[in-house]
Design a protein around this motif. Structure first.
Motif, mmCIF file in Angstrom:
data_model
loop_
_atom_site.group_PDB
_atom_site.id
_atom_site.type_symbol
_atom_site.label_atom_id
_atom_site.label_comp_id
_atom_site.label_asym_id
_atom_site.label_seq_id
_atom_site.Cartn_x
_atom_site.Cartn_y
_atom_site.Cartn_z
ATOM 1 N N SER A 134 -3.725 3.536 13.748
ATOM 2 C CA SER A 134 -4.374 4.587 14.535
ATOM 3 C C SER A 134 -5.795 4.877 14.048
ATOM 4 N N SER A 135 -6.183 4.309 12.904
ATOM 5 C CA SER A 135 -7.537 4.472 12.366
ATOM 6 C C SER A 135 -8.016 3.121 11.823
ATOM 7 N N GLU A 136 -9.300 2.824 12.079
ATOM 8 C CA GLU A 136 -9.842 1.540 11.613
ATOM 9 C C GLU A 136 -9.940 1.481 10.097
ATOM 10 N N ALA A 137 -10.319 2.623 9.493
ATOM 11 C CA ALA A 137 -10.516 2.616 8.050
ATOM 12 C C ALA A 137 -10.404 4.027 7.505
ATOM 13 N N PHE A 138 -10.172 4.087 6.200
ATOM 14 C CA PHE A 138 -10.157 5.363 5.492
ATOM 15 C C PHE A 138 -10.899 5.183 4.178
ATOM 16 N N ILE A 139 -11.837 6.101 3.917
ATOM 17 C CA ILE A 139 -12.647 6.042 2.699
ATOM 18 C C ILE A 139 -12.362 7.290 1.880
ATOM 19 N N TYR A 140 -11.902 7.091 0.662
ATOM 20 C CA TYR A 140 -11.601 8.205 -0.233
ATOM 21 C C TYR A 140 -12.626 8.221 -1.362
ATOM 22 N N ILE A 141 -13.375 9.348 -1.455
ATOM 23 C CA ILE A 141 -14.400 9.510 -2.486
ATOM 24 C C ILE A 141 -13.871 10.513 -3.510
ATOM 25 N N PRO A 142 -13.618 10.076 -4.759
ATOM 26 C CA PRO A 142 -13.058 10.978 -5.777
ATOM 27 C C PRO A 142 -14.076 12.029 -6.219
ATOM 28 N N ALA A 143 -13.605 12.937 -7.041
ATOM 29 C CA ALA A 143 -14.466 14.031 -7.501
ATOM 30 C C ALA A 143 -15.635 13.523 -8.325
ATOM 31 N N ASP A 144 -15.452 12.468 -9.061
ATOM 32 C CA ASP A 144 -16.519 11.891 -9.882
ATOM 33 C C ASP A 144 -16.666 10.410 -9.524
ATOM 34 N N PRO A 145 -17.386 10.088 -8.438
ATOM 35 C CA PRO A 145 -17.493 8.689 -7.998
ATOM 36 C C PRO A 145 -18.254 7.805 -8.969
ATOM 37 N N ALA A 146 -19.009 8.405 -9.916
ATOM 38 C CA ALA A 146 -19.733 7.591 -10.894
ATOM 39 C C ALA A 146 -18.773 6.985 -11.919
ATOM 40 N N ARG A 147 -17.623 7.603 -12.110
ATOM 41 C CA ARG A 147 -16.674 7.129 -13.114
ATOM 42 C C ARG A 147 -15.379 6.606 -12.495
ATOM 43 N N SER A 148 -15.023 7.112 -11.356
ATOM 44 C CA SER A 148 -13.789 6.696 -10.700
ATOM 45 C C SER A 148 -14.105 5.841 -9.482
ATOM 46 N N ALA A 149 -13.223 4.903 -9.192
ATOM 47 C CA ALA A 149 -13.469 3.982 -8.089
ATOM 48 C C ALA A 149 -13.345 4.673 -6.742
ATOM 49 N N ILE A 150 -14.218 4.312 -5.814
ATOM 50 C CA ILE A 150 -14.137 4.777 -4.433
ATOM 51 C C ILE A 150 -13.128 3.889 -3.718
ATOM 52 N N GLU A 151 -12.156 4.480 -3.102
ATOM 53 C CA GLU A 151 -11.076 3.722 -2.477
ATOM 54 C C GLU A 151 -11.388 3.494 -0.997
ATOM 55 N N VAL A 152 -11.241 2.262 -0.579
ATOM 56 C CA VAL A 152 -11.505 1.894 0.809
ATOM 57 C C VAL A 152 -10.265 1.202 1.368
ATOM 58 N N TYR A 153 -9.791 1.679 2.496
ATOM 59 C CA TYR A 153 -8.636 1.101 3.175
ATOM 60 C C TYR A 153 -9.058 0.740 4.597
ATOM 61 N N GLY A 154 -8.641 -0.420 5.063
ATOM 62 C CA GLY A 154 -9.015 -0.825 6.406
ATOM 63 C C GLY A 154 -8.154 -1.954 6.921
ATOM 64 N N GLU A 155 -8.293 -2.214 8.196
ATOM 65 C CA GLU A 155 -7.587 -3.328 8.820
ATOM 66 C C GLU A 155 -8.208 -4.643 8.342
ATOM 67 N N ASP A 156 -7.387 -5.594 7.980
ATOM 68 C CA ASP A 156 -7.875 -6.876 7.473
ATOM 69 C C ASP A 156 -8.578 -7.642 8.589
ATOM 70 N N ARG A 157 -9.902 -7.883 8.408
ATOM 71 C CA ARG A 157 -10.692 -8.626 9.392
ATOM 72 C C ARG A 157 -11.069 -10.017 8.889
ATOM 73 N N GLY A 158 -10.461 -10.436 7.808
ATOM 74 C CA GLY A 158 -10.823 -11.714 7.225
ATOM 75 C C GLY A 158 -11.688 -11.514 6.000
ATOM 76 N N MET A 159 -11.921 -12.607 5.271
ATOM 77 C CA MET A 159 -12.626 -12.533 3.996
ATOM 78 C C MET A 159 -14.020 -11.941 4.128
ATOM 79 N N PHE A 160 -14.758 -12.313 5.185
ATOM 80 C CA PHE A 160 -16.155 -11.905 5.290
ATOM 81 C C PHE A 160 -16.332 -10.604 6.077
#
Length: 406
Positions: free
Chosen positions: A98-124
């Protein structure tokens, strides 16, 4: 008569080589391959740049959750995002389609990884999600800092103007090392491309059974020296054939196709370094050519002679394994051995000459060593050829041939 014979040998060997299709095939393949590689690199770089730009500017409908407070509601909306209420809910929406992608930005993005979820469109194509997130966060940082200049500095994008001094004079720095290093490239080019020809130059006459006839009209030293001079002239032709297109391509394409935009004034070398480089190239070529001719004089067939060509090539490449040591500790024992050992001296000395660590006295010793040993090896090659000219079925016994008179 001797001069006439020498010029005849030089002219014959030189023209015979230039008439061979194999010579031009191996010579022209270098600029052709270089042109193809540069074209592919330039095309690939341009395509990659366009792909990244297209991904960052692509229209994408996604959900995001920002716990850092960097992304304003308007920025998220302009980027095509919708604010999610919870992290797991955004992930489930992508999983359900129901959503193409979801981007989760943590409280401290300089130290914690930004999480990205999305539909697989291939390697590129799947890189579009991270590209949109990167652009959105970059815009947020610019808005927070309020200055493009400060943003660039925070990202570490600085420009420098460097001026180095050597012996009280302005030094060319890194770019001044490039012209002297070209002699090293030319040395490898000539030896690798002409090595087999040099090696076989004396074997061919033995295999064709014409050696005796040749030696009735000229002495062996005239024949050997003439062959070496002809090969040297052939090497010059080969160098010019490869260098001219490379220089022209640099002049026309610098700043494009992956070629750095270097000012020609930055490439102006020290005259002494260029003179030393040229002498090292000439001395090294004479020594290696004489050694290959001597090997060819000993061997009964070209097949036998070619087997020793690999050993000569290895001595040329061994110093490259010590490049870090040559750069950091040119006075070390290993580097000194490579500098003065005859068959590693040309490469090591040309490397040190380009890096600026070869002193004037060291250069004079190495150059003298190469020319003197080259002359000695030529004399040895002449004697070996004279005694092995009619020995077709087996190798010439080197020690016996050298101590034999005549």
């Amino acid at each position: 008569m001797a001069r006439h014979n020498l010029s005849t040998v030089v002219r014959f060997e030189f023209l015979r080589t230039l008439k061979k299709k194999s010579f031009w095939a191996t010579t022209l393949i270098v600029p052709i391959v270089m042109g193809i590689v540069l074209g592919l690199v330039g095309f690939s770089g341009e395509s990659t740049s366009k792909s990244v730009s297209a991904q960052q500017n692509a229209a994408l409908s996604f959900q995001y959750l920002d716990e850092s407070g960097l992304i304003s509601e308007q920025l998220g909306k302009d980027s095509g995002g919708t604010l999610a209420t919870e992290r797991q809910g955004g992930i489930d929406a992508v999983r359900a389609g129901s959503s193409e992608a979801f981007i989760y930005i943590p409280a401290d993005p300089a130290r914690s990884a930004i999480e990205v979820y999305g539909e697989d469109r291939g390697m590129f194509e799947s890189g579009i999600y991270s590209a949109v997130a990167t652009k959105m966060l970059g815009t947020a940082v610019k808005e927070r800092i309020g200055s493009q200049e400060l943003t660039a500095m925070a990202a570490g994008r600085f420009s420098f103007s460097e001026t180095m001094f050597k012996d009280g004079e302005v030094s060319g720095g890194f770019f001044a090392m490039i012209p002297p290093m070209l002699f090293l490239g030319l040395f490898y080019l000539v030896i690798l491309f002409l090595g087999n020809q040099i090696l076989n130059s004396t074997v061919e006459e033995k295999e064709n059974r014409v050696t005796e006839m040749l030696l009735t009209t000229m002495n062996a030293s005239t024949l050997i020296v003439g062959k070496i001079l002809a090969i040297l002239a052939t090497g010059v032709v080969q160098m010019l054939t490869v260098a001219a297109p490379a220089v022209l391509a640099f002049m026309l394409l610098r700043g494009t196709a992956g070629i750095p935009d270097i000012s020609l004034t930055a490439l102006v070398p020290e005259p002494s370094a260029m003179i030393i480089g040229a002498l090292l190239l000439a001395g090294g070529f004479i020594l290696f050519a004489a050694a290959l001719v001597a090997i060819g004089s000993v061997m009964p067939t070209a097949k036998d002679a070619n087997g020793l060509f690999g050993a000569i090539v290895i001595t040329m490449f061994v110093p490259l394994y010590a490049v870090p040591l040559i750069m950091s500790a040119p006075d070390s024992l290993v580097v000194q051995v490579f500098t003065y050992f005859p068959f590693s001296a040309p490469v090591t000395a040309m490397l040190r000459n380009g890096l600026g660590s070869l002193g004037g006295m060291e250069a004079a010793i190495v150059i003298s060593e190469l020319f003197v040993l080259g002359a000695v090896v030529i004399a040895v090659a002449v004697k070996l050829f004279r005694h092995g000219s009619i020995q077709y079925s087996s190798k010439v016994p080197v020690l016996a041939a050298l101590i034999r008179r005549g």
